[in-house]
Scaffold this motif. Structure first.
Motif, PDB file in Angstrom:
ATOM      1  N   THR A  56       0.851  -1.189   0.000  1.00 39.87           N
ATOM      2  CA  THR A  56       0.000   0.000   0.000  1.00 39.87           C
ATOM      3  C   THR A  56       0.885   1.238   0.000  1.00 39.87           C
ATOM      4  O   THR A  56       1.839   1.322   0.771  1.00 39.87           O
ATOM      5  CB  THR A  56      -0.918   0.034   1.233  1.00 39.87           C
ATOM      6  OG1 THR A  56      -1.718  -1.152   1.265  1.00 39.87           O
ATOM      7  CG2 THR A  56      -1.829   1.252   1.199  1.00 39.87           C
ATOM      8  N   THR A  57       0.577   2.178  -0.880  1.00 43.11           N
ATOM      9  CA  THR A  57       1.224   3.487  -0.881  1.00 43.11           C
ATOM     10  C   THR A  57       0.150   4.520  -0.580  1.00 43.11           C
ATOM     11  O   THR A  57      -0.794   4.676  -1.364  1.00 43.11           O
ATOM     12  CB  THR A  57       1.876   3.795  -2.237  1.00 43.11           C
ATOM     13  OG1 THR A  57       2.826   2.770  -2.548  1.00 43.11           O
ATOM     14  CG2 THR A  57       2.566   5.140  -2.217  1.00 43.11           C
ATOM     15  N   THR A  58       0.265   5.216   0.558  1.00 44.08           N
ATOM     16  CA  THR A  58      -0.721   6.206   0.968  1.00 44.08           C
ATOM     17  C   THR A  58      -0.159   7.613   0.785  1.00 44.08           C
ATOM     18  O   THR A  58       0.889   7.946   1.342  1.00 44.08           O
ATOM     19  CB  THR A  58      -1.132   6.012   2.437  1.00 44.08           C
ATOM     20  OG1 THR A  58      -1.643   4.686   2.608  1.00 44.08           O
ATOM     21  CG2 THR A  58      -2.207   7.012   2.843  1.00 44.08           C
ATOM     22  N   GLN A  93      -6.280  -6.283   3.343  1.00 44.08           N
ATOM     23  CA  GLN A  93      -5.282  -6.944   4.180  1.00 44.08           C
ATOM     24  C   GLN A  93      -4.629  -5.937   5.126  1.00 44.08           C
ATOM     25  O   GLN A  93      -4.719  -4.729   4.930  1.00 44.08           O
ATOM     26  CB  GLN A  93      -4.253  -7.663   3.324  1.00 44.08           C
ATOM     27  CG  GLN A  93      -4.830  -8.775   2.464  1.00 44.08           C
ATOM     28  CD  GLN A  93      -5.641  -9.804   3.237  1.00 44.08           C
ATOM     29  OE1 GLN A  93      -5.558  -9.903   4.452  1.00 44.08           O
ATOM     30  NE2 GLN A  93      -6.444 -10.586   2.521  1.00 44.08           N
ATOM     31  N   TYR A  94      -3.954  -6.458   6.138  1.00 46.70           N
ATOM     32  CA  TYR A  94      -3.573  -5.589   7.249  1.00 46.70           C
ATOM     33  C   TYR A  94      -2.543  -4.526   6.897  1.00 46.70           C
ATOM     34  O   TYR A  94      -2.425  -3.514   7.584  1.00 46.70           O
ATOM     35  CB  TYR A  94      -3.138  -6.406   8.463  1.00 46.70           C
ATOM     36  CG  TYR A  94      -1.913  -7.281   8.309  1.00 46.70           C
ATOM     37  CD1 TYR A  94      -0.632  -6.745   8.256  1.00 46.70           C
ATOM     38  CD2 TYR A  94      -2.027  -8.670   8.275  1.00 46.70           C
ATOM     39  CE1 TYR A  94       0.489  -7.555   8.164  1.00 46.70           C
ATOM     40  CE2 TYR A  94      -0.905  -9.491   8.177  1.00 46.70           C
ATOM     41  CZ  TYR A  94       0.348  -8.925   8.123  1.00 46.70           C
ATOM     42  OH  TYR A  94       1.459  -9.724   8.040  1.00 46.70           O
ATOM     43  N   GLN A  95      -1.782  -4.709   5.814  1.00 44.74           N
ATOM     44  CA  GLN A  95      -0.815  -3.671   5.452  1.00 44.74           C
ATOM     45  C   GLN A  95      -1.532  -2.386   5.041  1.00 44.74           C
ATOM     46  O   GLN A  95      -1.003  -1.284   5.223  1.00 44.74           O
ATOM     47  CB  GLN A  95       0.140  -4.166   4.362  1.00 44.74           C
ATOM     48  CG  GLN A  95      -0.202  -3.811   2.936  1.00 44.74           C
ATOM     49  CD  GLN A  95      -1.425  -4.540   2.409  1.00 44.74           C
ATOM     50  OE1 GLN A  95      -1.782  -5.605   2.920  1.00 44.74           O
ATOM     51  NE2 GLN A  95      -2.083  -3.992   1.398  1.00 44.74           N
ATOM     52  N   LEU A  96      -2.750  -2.489   4.502  1.00 40.90           N
ATOM     53  CA  LEU A  96      -3.543  -1.312   4.157  1.00 40.90           C
ATOM     54  C   LEU A  96      -3.876  -0.513   5.411  1.00 40.90           C
ATOM     55  O   LEU A  96      -3.673   0.712   5.456  1.00 40.90           O
ATOM     56  CB  LEU A  96      -4.821  -1.744   3.433  1.00 40.90           C
ATOM     57  CG  LEU A  96      -5.859  -0.649   3.169  1.00 40.90           C
ATOM     58  CD1 LEU A  96      -5.304   0.414   2.230  1.00 40.90           C
ATOM     59  CD2 LEU A  96      -7.144  -1.240   2.594  1.00 40.90           C
ATOM     60  N   PHE A  97      -4.371  -1.188   6.422  1.00 39.04           N
ATOM     61  CA  PHE A  97      -4.689  -0.543   7.702  1.00 39.04           C
ATOM     62  C   PHE A  97      -3.458   0.151   8.266  1.00 39.04           C
ATOM     63  O   PHE A  97      -3.497   1.328   8.663  1.00 39.04           O
ATOM     64  CB  PHE A  97      -5.217  -1.597   8.680  1.00 39.04           C
ATOM     65  CG  PHE A  97      -5.406  -1.108  10.093  1.00 39.04           C
ATOM     66  CD1 PHE A  97      -6.658  -0.739  10.551  1.00 39.04           C
ATOM     67  CD2 PHE A  97      -4.336  -1.027  10.977  1.00 39.04           C
ATOM     68  CE1 PHE A  97      -6.832  -0.285  11.855  1.00 39.04           C
ATOM     69  CE2 PHE A  97      -4.495  -0.582  12.268  1.00 39.04           C
ATOM     70  CZ  PHE A  97      -5.740  -0.212  12.714  1.00 39.04           C
ATOM     71  N   LEU A  98      -2.325  -0.566   8.334  1.00 34.16           N
ATOM     72  CA  LEU A  98      -1.120  -0.036   8.966  1.00 34.16           C
ATOM     73  C   LEU A  98      -0.573   1.166   8.203  1.00 34.16           C
ATOM     74  O   LEU A  98      -0.134   2.151   8.801  1.00 34.16           O
ATOM     75  CB  LEU A  98      -0.056  -1.132   9.059  1.00 34.16           C
ATOM     76  CG  LEU A  98      -0.430  -2.375   9.869  1.00 34.16           C
ATOM     77  CD1 LEU A  98       0.717  -3.380   9.873  1.00 34.16           C
ATOM     78  CD2 LEU A  98      -0.810  -2.008  11.295  1.00 34.16           C
ATOM     79  N   CYS A  99      -0.598   1.099   6.894  1.00 30.97           N
ATOM     80  CA  CYS A  99      -0.074   2.182   6.074  1.00 30.97           C
ATOM     81  C   CYS A  99      -0.914   3.449   6.226  1.00 30.97           C
ATOM     82  O   CYS A  99      -0.380   4.551   6.396  1.00 30.97           O
ATOM     83  CB  CYS A  99      -0.020   1.745   4.617  1.00 30.97           C
ATOM     84  SG  CYS A  99       0.803   2.913   3.526  1.00 30.97           S
TER      85      CYS A  99
END
Length: 745
Positions: free
Chosen positions: A199-201, A254-260
């Motif tokens: 994920t790139t935010t 997936q959880y990397q989206l939340f964390l990012c």
């Protein structure tokens, strides 16, 4: 010059050049200024509590910007519904960093954010975590007595629970002239798409975000992020124009989206979080499943009794289910059935949909059982299936919307040369290799869901169609462009299909083989709505010759509109737009399926796979030397991309039957082969002669296109056919997937 129809034409992938030249940008490839990099720290225990996270050494490292955990995460909502998504099963969704509880091995427990990826990754190794470990259970076979019925939820609309028992199975089975009972074991599998979850935010300020994410549903992720972080939906934009494979792993956020997103909002900076390959084994998977079958038949081969039970794993916090046992009575119309599906909650992450979920598992048990019956009866395996062919779905007491499985059998058998096989097992050799052939039926539900699309035409006569749908590599961009071109009667080069953007019209997640039928129908509906508006504008033109005609009296083709009875009476789209002061004509349409009509039918795609294997008699090594899959899936929009889908499913079938499994050490509760060196999948040398046949099938019920989808059906029948071919080669029936050489020695 007349424009040729695009539907049914083998059009090359429109984005193919971008992909093979490296110009296509994936979620982790967007250049944004001042980008910070995040690296995830995962739990090393399976169950318990975090007592302490010592971050001091990591904080002391130059370049580390922040470290997040449950101790300092942003304020999060309490209610489970805020974490739910379009594919969430009943239960409590996983909430990253919610508290100090460890639910499974590999659970994300901290995020290091640094100036570079290398710094973040190294800093993560310096974090020391103290746990209070608790006993855990991860082995399905050891807890079969704990199996229980699944909880019911909205997911049962897509994944129906087994139908009630019919007749008196026990009596019919005991009275049967021929019986076969088997146990079938399927291990855990992980999706392992080539592209890692990234994920790139981009922090836009004022609570606004642009997020590049690997996902199968931009709208799904938009809703999830907005709900969890208390943002307005319109302030969250999810972009995912290119996806490097997913196979179901991207159906849920997936959880990397939340964390990012959390890190970006807290730091007010642009942030990227990328999982490594080992972390790709720390979320959803195809679940361990143990099945038992008992089929009974008369002496002439009529199947009279079907019993199919399955026990699968799920997590402690959600009830993930699959349709495993429902298929047998849809394929074979026995009057006495007993079907059962149960779950065992274990200390693992929730399983999730993986290509042909449930179907690829259940059909192995069903089709191997039918194969075994055929040898007991001394009836050809295909003839037994034809003898028990279901013209109607007796399990639901409904007709099929269409069904050409019989033609799949006949055309597939002819192409394969099935009539030339020797019926007795272990009778054909090539040198030191035993040769066997096997076949199997396949079936997959056709799902109907609502979707929306927008269409507009500009002063140059160019058509633009928009949908939030993703393209996970299946050819969605190409197929939707073909549908739009034909719907408006315009050259494919004059059509642009924009997609993979949550700001576009709402689309369901891309999965279940329903995208072409669902989103394609919305595209067609939007173009039909646009045609009405174009027609109205044409009628208002000065000296219009269309004043006294109705819409059904005109034809849209070649970038123009003309009378059915007089092609010389026409007006081009460019002329209509010019008369509209050069302004675009726009239309949008919500395509909502007629549920009352659809529920009167069983809707399914079908297939028949025919396989030849060679088994080394001394070493037990299995090679699939050739295979044919015949498919009946309604209207095939693009035979080239559809064939590619079926071939991919066939290759996955080889993988499922012979290679693929995630191994867990139940003493540790940990998956052990978390890399592509030890998680075995087929390579080029494993793939030989594969062929695909599309059987003509007309279906006016399922959707406006008559298309059933092909993503799953190519996998559904392949793995059982391989198992049956191995039996024919060796005389040994192995019911545990994957089949290893030691089981054949």
């Amino acid at each position: 010059m007349k424009i040729s129809k695009q539907i049914g034409k083998s059009v090359n992938r429109l984005e193919g050049h971008l992909k093979v030249t490296g110009a296509a940008k994936y979620a982790g490839e967007y250049d944004v200024p001042g980008l910070l990099q995040g690296y995830i720290v995962n739990s090393t225990i399976t169950k318990g509590k975090i007592l302490e996270i010592d971050e001091s050494a990591a904080h002391a490292l130059s370049g580390v910007v922040a470290i997040f955990s449950h101790n300092n995460r942003t304020k999060l909502p309490w209610f489970d519904i805020m974490y739910a998504d379009m594919d969430a099963p009943p239960g409590t969704p996983f909430k990253p960093f919610y508290n100090d509880q460890i639910l499974y091995n590999g659970q994300p427990i901290a995020l290091v954010v640094a100036e570079t990826f290398e710094t973040a990754r190294y800093a993560a190794t310096l974090i020391k975590v103290t746990y209070d470990e608790e006993p855990f259970e991860t082995e399905l076979a050891a807890h079969l007595d704990d199996a229980r019925d699944p909880k019911k939820g909205i997911a049962t609309f897509i994944k129906p629970l087994p139908p009630s028992a019919n007749g008196d199975f026990e009596k019919a089975y005991n009275d049967a002239d021929v019986q076969y009972a088997g146990e079938f074991i399927h291990g855990t599998e992980h999706h392992n798409p080539l592209e890692l979850f990234t994920t790139t935010t981009v922090y836009e300020g004022d609570g606004k975000l642009t997020v590049y994410d690997k996902t199968q549903g931009t709208s799904n992720c938009q809703i999830y992020i907005a709900n969890v972080f208390g943002l307005h939906y319109k302030d969250v934009r999810i972009l995912s124009p290119f996806v490097g494979g997913a196979f179901g792993s991207g159906l849920r956020p997936q959880y990397q989206l939340f964390l990012c997103v959390m890190a970006s909002l807290e730091l007010k900076r642009n942030v990227r979080v990328t999982m490594d390959r080992a972390q790709m084994f720390t979320f959803g998977h195809r679940p361990q499943t143990i099945q038992k079958t008992r089929f009974g038949a008369t002496a002439d081969g009529t199947v009279t009794a079907i019993n199919h039970t399955a026990i699968a794993e799920t997590s402690q916090h959600e009830d993930y289910t699959e349709v495993v046992v429902n298929w047998a009575n849809m394929l074979y119309p026995a009057k006495n059935t007993l079907l059962d599906y149960k779950l065992v909650p274990l200390d693992v992450f929730s399983p999730m949909d993986m290509r042909a979920p449930g179907g690829s598992t259940g059909l192995h048990a069903i089709e191997a059982t039918m194969d075994a019956l055929s040898y007991i009866l001394k009836v050809d395996p295909m003839e037994l299936r034809l003898l028990n062919y279901a013209e109607r779905d007796v399990s639901a007491n409904k007709p099929f919307s269409s069904k050409e499985l019989k033609q799949c059998y006949l055309q597939g058998a002819e192409k394969f040369g099935w009539a030339n096989r020797k019926s007795e097992p272990r009778t054909t050799r090539r040198g030191n290799r035993l040769v066997g052939t096997g076949m199997s039926s396949g079936i997959w539900d056709v799902i109907a869901l609502p979707a929306k699309a927008k269409a507009s035409i500009n002063k140059k006569g160019k058509l633009k169609v928009k949908s939030a749908v993703t393209d996970i590599g299946t050819g969605t961009l190409t197929v939707m462009t073909q549908i739009a071109a034909d719907s408006l009667g315009i050259h494919i080069d004059d059509v642009t299909f924009e997609y993979g953007d949550s700001n576009m019209p709402l689309s369901p997640i891309q999965g279940g083989s329903y995208t072409t039928g669902v989103v394609g129908s919305a595209v067609k509906a939007a173009c039909e709505s646009l045609k009405k508006k174009i027609f109205k504008k044409a009628k208002k033109m000065n000296n219009s010759t269309f004043n006294s005609v109705a819409l059904e009296d005109v034809v849209f083709e070649d970038g123009s509109m003309h009378l059915k009875q007089d092609k010389s009476n026409f007006v081009t789209f460019k002329e209509i737009i010019a008369d509209n002061d050069g302004k675009k004509i726009k239309a949008s349409k919500n395509n909502i399926p007629n549920v009352l009509k659809l529920k009167q039918y069983t809707r399914a795609a079908h297939s028949a796979a025919f396989v030849e294997v060679e088994v080394d008699e001394q070493l037990g090594i299995v090679n699939v030397t050739r295979a044919v899959t015949a498919v009946a899936a309604g209207k095939i929009i693009n035979p080239k991309t559809a064939r590619s889908q079926i071939l991919g499913g066939m290759i996955w079938g080889i993988s499922k039957a012979l290679r693929e499994e995630t191994l867990m050490d139940h003493n540790l509760g940990k998956y052990m082969n978390t890399d592509l060196g030890e998680y075995h999948i087929p390579v080029h040398a494993d793939i030989h002669e594969l062929d695909v046949i599309f059987v003509d099938e007309k279906d006016d019920i399922i959707n406006e296109l008559g298309s059933k989808g092909v993503g799953e059906i190519g996998l559904a029948s392949m793995a059982p056919a391989i198992a049956n071919a191995i039996y024919h080669a060796t005389g040994k029936r192995v019911n545990k997937f994957p089949i290893h050489f030691d089981q054949l020695l």
